[in-house]
Design a protein around this motif. Structure first.
Motif: not given
Length: 241
Positions: A81-84, A112-115, A145-148, A153-157
């Motif tokens: 995940l990249v959180c912006f 990537y998953v981007m938020a 994290q829960t939503t993904c 789309y489970p995010v682990n980092e």
């Protein structure tokens, strides 16, 4: 006399045209540089491979929402995940800014998953401080994290990043709250922004200026006798990544 007036008018017109040309050229050049700086993002963007889910609420306040950019058709056991976090001097900005959209589309197209996250903004009378924003964004990360996971789309980092105020908040979360986050932080990148709110570094030379500055940032009222004391410096450390 008329000849002199004509010459003067011609000179003034020439100067005006020159200044206008320089100003217009500078304006165009400025936006050209911005456009060029995002070209690699635009060029590699593939909208057909990106799913965007907007305005997911993570809290009860109006601005407690985020957008997700997901890599459509990408099936993996885990995702990064990249959180912006947007900038705006803690008083403005939005998760749907052009920079967030460019990064979101580009990074999702790369798997990537981007938020991109909104948070409560400070006004003169709403009592929102950096600590308020900081706490909201921790809640946002855990909600993401829960939503993904629920969406497949489970995010682990995670990498935290932001511009200006958002960069400061990204550093606060990444460096101060790792034990509270459901997603391990692997990388923090501040795209400009303050790293310290010590009033002395902001040219606050009087007690009144220091008190007003820290009240704006923390919501705490310090007396002149408290300036330089333990509570004073602990409040500065709390908001300084």
């Amino acid at each position: 006399m008329k000849r002199i007036i004509k010459i003067v008018c011609l000179i003034l017109l020439t100067i005006a045209v020159f200044i206008g040309s320089v100003g217009l050229g500078g304006y165009i050049g400025y936006f050209y540089l911005i456009y060029q700086s995002y070209q690699y993002l635009i060029h590699n963007r593939q909208d057909s491979t990106v799913e965007i889910v907007k305005d997911i609420a993570y809290g009860k306040k109006d601005l407690n929402k985020y957008d997700l950019y997901l890599p459509r058709g990408c099936s993996k056991d885990s995702y990064s995940l990249v959180c912006f976090i947007h900038g705006g001097s803690f008083t403005g900005g939005d998760k749907d800014g052009y920079d967030a959209r460019y990064y979101g589309n580009y990074l999702a197209s790369k798997g990537y998953v981007m938020a991109t996250v909104n948070y409560s903004l400070a006004t003169e009378d709403n009592g929102v401080t950096i600590n308020t924003m900081h706490r909201e964004l921790i809640n946002a990360v855990n909600h993401i994290q829960t939503t993904c996971k629920d969406m497949g789309y489970p995010v682990n980092e995670m990498a935290m990043t932001g511009i200006s105020a958002g960069g400061c908040l990204a550093m606060l979360i990444g460096f101060e709250n790792s034990e509270e986050l459901a997603i391990p932080v692997k990388f923090v990148f501040e795209q400009t922004g303050p790293a310290s709110f010590d009033p002395d570094l902001w040219n606050m030379n009087t007690d009144e200026a220091k008190k007003a500055f820290l009240f704006m940032l923390t919501g705490k009222n310090f007396s002149s006798n408290e300036i330089g004391g333990e509570d004073y410096y602990s409040s500065i450390e709390e908001i300084s990544p």
